[in-house]
Motif scaffolding. Structure first.
Motif, mmCIF file in Angstrom:
data_model
loop_
_atom_site.group_PDB
_atom_site.id
_atom_site.type_symbol
_atom_site.label_atom_id
_atom_site.label_comp_id
_atom_site.label_asym_id
_atom_site.label_seq_id
_atom_site.Cartn_x
_atom_site.Cartn_y
_atom_site.Cartn_z
ATOM 1 N N ARG A 4 0.832 -1.209 0.000
ATOM 2 C CA ARG A 4 0.000 0.000 0.000
ATOM 3 C C ARG A 4 0.865 1.257 0.000
ATOM 4 O O ARG A 4 0.506 2.263 -0.619
ATOM 5 C CB ARG A 4 -0.962 -0.005 1.192
ATOM 6 N N ASN A 5 1.989 1.215 0.675
ATOM 7 C CA ASN A 5 2.885 2.368 0.667
ATOM 8 C C ASN A 5 3.444 2.606 -0.728
ATOM 9 O O ASN A 5 3.457 3.744 -1.222
ATOM 10 C CB ASN A 5 4.026 2.168 1.665
ATOM 11 N N ALA A 6 3.888 1.545 -1.402
ATOM 12 C CA ALA A 6 4.427 1.684 -2.760
ATOM 13 C C ALA A 6 3.357 2.199 -3.716
ATOM 14 O O ALA A 6 3.617 3.066 -4.559
ATOM 15 C CB ALA A 6 4.971 0.343 -3.241
ATOM 16 N N LEU A 7 2.125 1.685 -3.582
ATOM 17 C CA LEU A 7 1.033 2.155 -4.434
ATOM 18 C C LEU A 7 0.718 3.612 -4.147
ATOM 19 O O LEU A 7 0.513 4.417 -5.067
ATOM 20 C CB LEU A 7 -0.209 1.292 -4.213
ATOM 21 N N GLY A 8 0.694 3.977 -2.862
ATOM 22 C CA GLY A 8 0.417 5.366 -2.502
ATOM 23 C C GLY A 8 1.462 6.313 -3.052
ATOM 24 O O GLY A 8 1.137 7.392 -3.561
ATOM 25 N N VAL A 9 2.724 5.922 -2.985
ATOM 26 C CA VAL A 9 3.796 6.755 -3.535
ATOM 27 C C VAL A 9 3.661 6.870 -5.048
ATOM 28 O O VAL A 9 3.836 7.945 -5.628
ATOM 29 C CB VAL A 9 5.175 6.183 -3.141
ATOM 30 N N ALA A 10 3.334 5.755 -5.714
ATOM 31 C CA ALA A 10 3.160 5.778 -7.170
ATOM 32 C C ALA A 10 2.035 6.735 -7.565
ATOM 33 O O ALA A 10 2.166 7.515 -8.517
ATOM 34 C CB ALA A 10 2.860 4.370 -7.685
#
Length: 347
Positions: free
Chosen positions: A157-163
């Protein structure tokens, strides 16, 4: 993330409680692993400690944000005990900064994955594409134990949020795959990840339209500093804006102008209804007319600078019925007539 920046607002119970209590319990476990008492942090986030073992209990996104922020400070670990070594304050902010100068999301995510490996080798992240679908995969290099679910969900979720933040776009998921069995709170995954979730899968992954990898990175250092004040929002709350449709419409108008004569033709080309096309563009802060004008402007400027074609011919090529209306529109775009624009740039 920066421990000197303001705290998130105190949680209230006006929002829907949809975050599994199991994640709060995992944070409490991180405290006990360090021989620390989680009670003050739970009370600060307005979570009754006796509810930690209730499998059906839920907390709000703001309670989760508050509890996570408090725990990261207390433990000096942005990974909240997931990995064999701590990730001190600023670790994930450093990953974002390293991706900030990438030209596209695809390059940014490759950097993100590579630099995440410098923080910990307990997991390995990689991005791949196949048949028009991009995958962000998470491989466990060592068992994550009882924190497996919380760690995997949080990192993805963190990687998706950053993307999403880097491209200023909501990135809808085609599918989420997870290696572990469905937990008792599996119904919460409809909120944690949009699209279907497959448990007991061969690998942990997020899958989405590979077209998003071509979106440009739209953020700079100033935007990063503002984001870091509430960085956890990228993990605990969904991003709402989707820019891929804008890019698809712009590309279609530029490469297939025959499909841009009216909204019905364009919508059919994009496999949408005209109503849905207009609504989604409005949700993204754009309109079909704005995009048509932008494409015509860019094409007109390119032809003026790259060729010596007469103004009348360029006007016709970019879709104007007469030279006079083209000149009026161009002056609105560039603040100069086509001849003045051509002369100033070529002289």
């Amino acid at each position: 993330m920066n421990p000197h920046l303001p705290d998130p607002p105190r949680p209230t119970h006006t929002a829907r409680a949809e975050t599994p209590m199991a994640f709060a319990k995992a944070i409490a476990q991180a405290y006990t692993q360090r021989s620390l008492d989680p009670f003050p942090a739970l009370v600060e986030a307005q979570i009754a400690p006796e509810t930690l073992d209730h499998p059906d209990a839920r907390i709000t996104a703001l309670q989760m944000e508050w509890l996570s922020a408090t725990a990261m400070r207390a433990l000096d670990d942005e990974a909240l005990g997931w990995f064999s070594r701590r990730l001190p304050w600023g670790s994930y902010g450093m990953l974002v900064r390293a991706s900030l100068t990438a030209p596209t999301l695809g390059v940014a995510l490759q950097r993100w994955c590579r630099h995440h490996g410098l923080l910990t080798d307990d997991i390995h992240l990689q991005v791949s594409t196949e048949a028009g679908v991009a995958q962000l995969q998470l491989h466990e290099q060592r068992p994550l134990g009882t924190l497996q679910e919380f760690a995997v969900v949080s990192v993805l979720r963190n990687a998706l949020g950053v993307a999403c933040w880097l491209t200023d776009s909501r990135i809808p998921l085609v599918q989420t795959t997870l290696r572990f069995a469905p937990p008792p709170h599996a119904d919460s995954y409809r909120v944690l990840f949009d699209g279907p979730t497959q448990f007991n899968a061969p690998t942990h992954s997020l899958q989405f339209d590979a077209g998003y990898l071509s979106l440009p990175v739209r953020r700079d250092e100033a935007a990063l500093q503002r984001m870091l004040q509430r960085a956890l929002l990228l993990t605990v709350r969904p991003y709402r804006r989707d820019r891929l449709l804008v890019e698809k419409v712009r590309q279609t108008l530029a490469e297939h102008p025959e499909h841009g004569r009216n909204a019905d033709d364009l919508a059919a080309w994009l496999n949408l209804s005209a109503r849905t096309l207009h609504r989604q563009l409005k949700d993204e802060g754009a309109s079909l007319q704005q995009l048509k004008d932008a494409v015509r402007r860019d094409l007109a400027m390119d032809l003026l600078l790259r060729t010596q074609r007469p103004i009348k011919q360029i006007a016709a090529e970019v879709g104007f019925q007469n030279e006079k209306s083209f000149m009026r529109a161009f002056k609105g775009w560039a603040g100069a007539t086509p001849d003045e624009f051509r002369t100033s740039r070529q002289g």
